[in-house]
Design a protein around this motif. Structure first.
Motif, PDB file in Angstrom:
ATOM      1  N   GLY A  32       1.137  -1.258   0.045  1.00  0.00           N
ATOM      2  CA  GLY A  32       0.038   0.611  -0.308  1.00  0.00           C
ATOM      3  C   GLY A  32       0.818   1.279   0.027  1.00  0.00           C
ATOM      4  O   GLY A  32       1.999   0.794  -0.667  1.00  0.00           O
ATOM      5  N   SER A  33       0.386   2.087   0.720  1.00  0.00           N
ATOM      6  CA  SER A  33       1.623   3.151   1.223  1.00  0.00           C
ATOM      7  C   SER A  33       2.567   3.051   1.787  1.00  0.00           C
ATOM      8  O   SER A  33       2.670   1.909   2.299  1.00  0.00           O
ATOM      9  N   LEU A  34       3.399   3.904   2.128  1.00  0.00           N
ATOM     10  CA  LEU A  34       4.712   3.106   2.788  1.00  0.00           C
ATOM     11  C   LEU A  34       4.409   4.234   3.695  1.00  0.00           C
ATOM     12  O   LEU A  34       3.760   4.976   4.027  1.00  0.00           O
ATOM     13  N   PRO A  35       5.148   4.230   4.792  1.00  0.00           N
ATOM     14  CA  PRO A  35       5.232   5.171   6.202  1.00  0.00           C
ATOM     15  C   PRO A  35       5.041   6.769   6.290  1.00  0.00           C
ATOM     16  O   PRO A  35       4.084   6.936   7.205  1.00  0.00           O
ATOM     17  N   HIS A  36       5.656   6.637   5.831  1.00  0.00           N
ATOM     18  CA  HIS A  36       6.632   8.173   5.738  1.00  0.00           C
ATOM     19  C   HIS A  36       4.969   8.302   4.707  1.00  0.00           C
ATOM     20  O   HIS A  36       5.276  10.432   4.535  1.00  0.00           O
ATOM     21  N   ASN A  58      -5.595   3.316   8.305  1.00  0.00           N
ATOM     22  CA  ASN A  58      -4.590   3.723   7.670  1.00  0.00           C
ATOM     23  C   ASN A  58      -2.912   3.621   7.872  1.00  0.00           C
ATOM     24  O   ASN A  58      -2.883   2.965   8.674  1.00  0.00           O
ATOM     25  N   ILE A  59      -1.896   4.560   7.211  1.00  0.00           N
ATOM     26  CA  ILE A  59      -0.844   3.472   6.805  1.00  0.00           C
ATOM     27  C   ILE A  59       0.123   3.493   7.988  1.00  0.00           C
ATOM     28  O   ILE A  59       0.840   2.698   8.445  1.00  0.00           O
ATOM     29  N   LYS A  60      -0.628   4.766   8.856  1.00  0.00           N
ATOM     30  CA  LYS A  60       0.593   5.767  10.298  1.00  0.00           C
ATOM     31  C   LYS A  60       0.235   4.493  11.145  1.00  0.00           C
ATOM     32  O   LYS A  60       0.735   3.505  12.116  1.00  0.00           O
ATOM     33  N   ASP A 350      -7.205   5.370  -5.752  1.00  0.00           N
ATOM     34  CA  ASP A 350      -7.428   7.132  -5.478  1.00  0.00           C
ATOM     35  C   ASP A 350      -6.574   6.886  -3.906  1.00  0.00           C
ATOM     36  O   ASP A 350      -6.262   8.316  -3.017  1.00  0.00           O
ATOM     37  N   ASP A 351      -7.460   5.938  -3.023  1.00  0.00           N
ATOM     38  CA  ASP A 351      -7.249   5.849  -1.701  1.00  0.00           C
ATOM     39  C   ASP A 351      -6.180   6.204  -1.484  1.00  0.00           C
ATOM     40  O   ASP A 351      -5.796   6.847  -0.441  1.00  0.00           O
ATOM     41  N   PHE A 352      -5.619   4.728  -1.455  1.00  0.00           N
ATOM     42  CA  PHE A 352      -4.400   4.584  -0.615  1.00  0.00           C
ATOM     43  C   PHE A 352      -2.764   4.160  -1.460  1.00  0.00           C
ATOM     44  O   PHE A 352      -2.063   4.042  -0.933  1.00  0.00           O
ATOM     45  N   LEU A 353      -2.588   4.855  -2.616  1.00  0.00           N
ATOM     46  CA  LEU A 353      -1.808   5.520  -3.042  1.00  0.00           C
ATOM     47  C   LEU A 353      -2.031   7.182  -3.570  1.00  0.00           C
ATOM     48  O   LEU A 353      -2.466   7.716  -4.348  1.00  0.00           O
ATOM     49  N   PRO A 354      -1.866   7.999  -2.138  1.00  0.00           N
ATOM     50  CA  PRO A 354      -2.697   9.808  -2.159  1.00  0.00           C
ATOM     51  C   PRO A 354      -1.292  10.184  -3.867  1.00  0.00           C
ATOM     52  O   PRO A 354      -1.720  11.349  -3.836  1.00  0.00           O
ATOM     53  N   GLU A 355      -0.590   9.483  -3.242  1.00  0.00           N
ATOM     54  CA  GLU A 355       0.720  10.637  -4.167  1.00  0.00           C
ATOM     55  C   GLU A 355       1.066  10.490  -5.701  1.00  0.00           C
ATOM     56  O   GLU A 355       0.401  10.836  -6.092  1.00  0.00           O
ATOM     57  N   VAL A 356       0.296   9.045  -5.532  1.00  0.00           N
ATOM     58  CA  VAL A 356       0.644   8.970  -7.549  1.00  0.00           C
ATOM     59  C   VAL A 356      -1.304   9.324  -8.031  1.00  0.00           C
ATOM     60  O   VAL A 356      -0.927  10.307  -8.611  1.00  0.00           O
ATOM     61  N   ALA A 357      -2.483   9.729  -7.221  1.00  0.00           N
ATOM     62  CA  ALA A 357      -3.477  10.249  -7.742  1.00  0.00           C
ATOM     63  C   ALA A 357      -2.236  11.502  -7.608  1.00  0.00           C
ATOM     64  O   ALA A 357      -2.990  12.440  -8.766  1.00  0.00           O
TER      65      ALA A 357
END
Ligand code: TTP
Ligand code: MG
Length: 403
Positions: A32-36, A58-60, A350-357
């Motif tokens: 998924g996303s990375l922790p940061h 949530n990744i955090k 779109d939610d789990f990769l907001p950076e990509v989005a």
């Protein structure tokens, strides 16, 4: 009587990564996303689930529970390729197969198996071939109905195998479970039922009228399922039949400039995104429709992680356009199908990769600026207007004449 197999891969994205990189095996792996970053967990290995990590978290929070986990971005191209191989194996056992997701399908084995003993053999064969040919484990449920097959496949996850031959077996299995075991009951519905003191499947059975009063049509359906009744057929999935949301456009004169068609697809994709956002739906498939000058029409489609991003729709439909014969085009369209709402997959690409989005948004913005310069149009500031009524059609016709 039907015999239906529901097959679902175990920790799908994570398992593919572990298969391809032995160093990851046996470790808590979070995809998924990375922790940061901002974002969520798409899925995680069963080792990570022991720490309480799960999809959509949530990744955090995942990082707090599992600081020693390995965190990776998903690699969709790879999962999609594996998915195609999976479905190819599974389909050989079915007279009709309904693709639910990249890693999940219903198979109607009634006629090919002919009896329950043979169907059980099919179930084992599917597990064995999936393991031997693709190095991955799946969970198989075999039952008399879709609902029961789905619950059966979850029953012994991971690497599960479970059979529910009759409605009576189904009811015996779930009668004292939480209403949410009936997968059509989402969090909101469960809450409504709970407020009325309806917590288990038994409660639904005993308070049918109450359930129907509270939930109307959906209540009728839930009551039926609570008694094990579900006659739904496995419908061979065809993208063109699926509930979809699309936008298409017929040109005033045939177009053989495929670079121009890409520009058109950008605007159509933005339009589809807006429509999907308005009804709050995501698609798990993207399709391209082309009608040639000779009126021959073709549709091409691909499964994707849930999305409604214009960039995703655009990039996929441009890829699909690359793959079709390049002849003069009369009509072009793109759209989302396999629509899911909030009760579906809970979260989207779109939610789990907001950076990509975010990057995708930037890509669309840049591409639009390109169009604006190329065609000397002023839609950068008028975007909301050109997607209303006939304006998009007029804009594109203007572009065609001024390209
Ligand atoms: P699932 O079959 O729901 O989950 P899974 O295969 O990872 O794990 P399980 O063993 O419990 O079946 O979903 C399949 C893939 O879809 C999953 O690997 C990642 C992706 N996915 C999302 O991207 N978002 C989600 O919310 C869910 C549930 C899954
Ligand atoms: Mg799965």
């Amino acid at each position: 009587m039907q015999i239906i197999i529901h097959v679902d891969m175990d920790a799908f994205y994570a398992s593919v990564e572990m298969r391809d990189n032995p160093a990851l095996r046996g470790k808590p792996l979070i995809i998924g996303s990375l922790p940061h970053e901002r974002g969520v967990v798409a899925t995680c290995s069963y080792e990570a689930r022991k720490y309480g990590v799960h999809s959509a978290m949530n990744i955090k929070d995942a990082f707090r529970l599992c600081p020693n986990g390995i965190y990776m971005h998903p690699n969709f191209e790879k999962y999609r390729a594996v998915s195609a191989q999976l479905h190819e194996i599974w389909n050989t056992y079915a007279s009709a197969s309904e693709t639910i997701a990249l890693d999940e399908a219903y198979l109607d084995v009634t006629s090919k198996a002919g009896n329950w003993e043979k169907a059980r053999e099919f179930g084992h064969a599917i597990k064995q071939r999936t393991r031997e040919e693709l190095g991955l484990t799946c969970s198989v449920g075999i039952a008399y109905s879709k609902t029961a097959a789905k619950i059966a496949s979850e029953e012994k996850k991971p690497d599960g195998y479970f059979v529910i031959p009759t409605p009576q077996d189904f009811v015996n299995l779930i009668i004292d479970r939480d209403v949410r075991v009936l997968y059509t009951v989402g969090a909101k519905t469960a809450e409504k039922l709970n407020r009325a003191g309806i917590r288990t499947v038994r409660d639904i059975q005993e308070k049918q009228q109450e359930v129907i009063r509270l939930l109307g049509k959906q209540g009728e359906w839930i009551t039926q399922i609570a008694f094990g009744q579900d006659d739904r057929k496995v419908t061979a999935y065809r993208p063109e039949d699926a509930k979809s949301l699309s936008r298409e456009l017929t040109f005033q004169a045939d177009v053989d400039d495929y670079a121009f068609l890409q520009d058109v697809l950008l605007l159509l994709s933005i339009s589809v995104e807006r429509r999907a956002a308005r009804v709050n739906l995501y698609g798990e498939g993207i399709s391209l429709k082309v009608t040639y000058a000779d009126m021959k029409s073709i549709t091409r489609s691909r499964l994707v992680p849930p999305t409604r991003s214009a960039a995703a729709i655009w990039l996929e439909s441009v890829k699909l356009l690359d793959e079709v014969p390049h002849r003069p085009v009369r009509l072009i369209g793109t759209g989302l199908y396999h629509l899911t709402g909030e009760n579906g997959r809970q979260l989207s690409f779109d939610d789990f990769l907001p950076e990509v989005a975010h990057n995708q948004e930037a890509l669309v913005k840049t591409a639009l600026e390109g169009l604006q310069q190329h065609y000397r149009l002023d839609f950068a500031n008028n975007l909301h207007r050109i997607f209303q009524g006939e304006t998009l059609y007029k804009t594109i016709d203007y572009m065609r004449r001024h390209k």
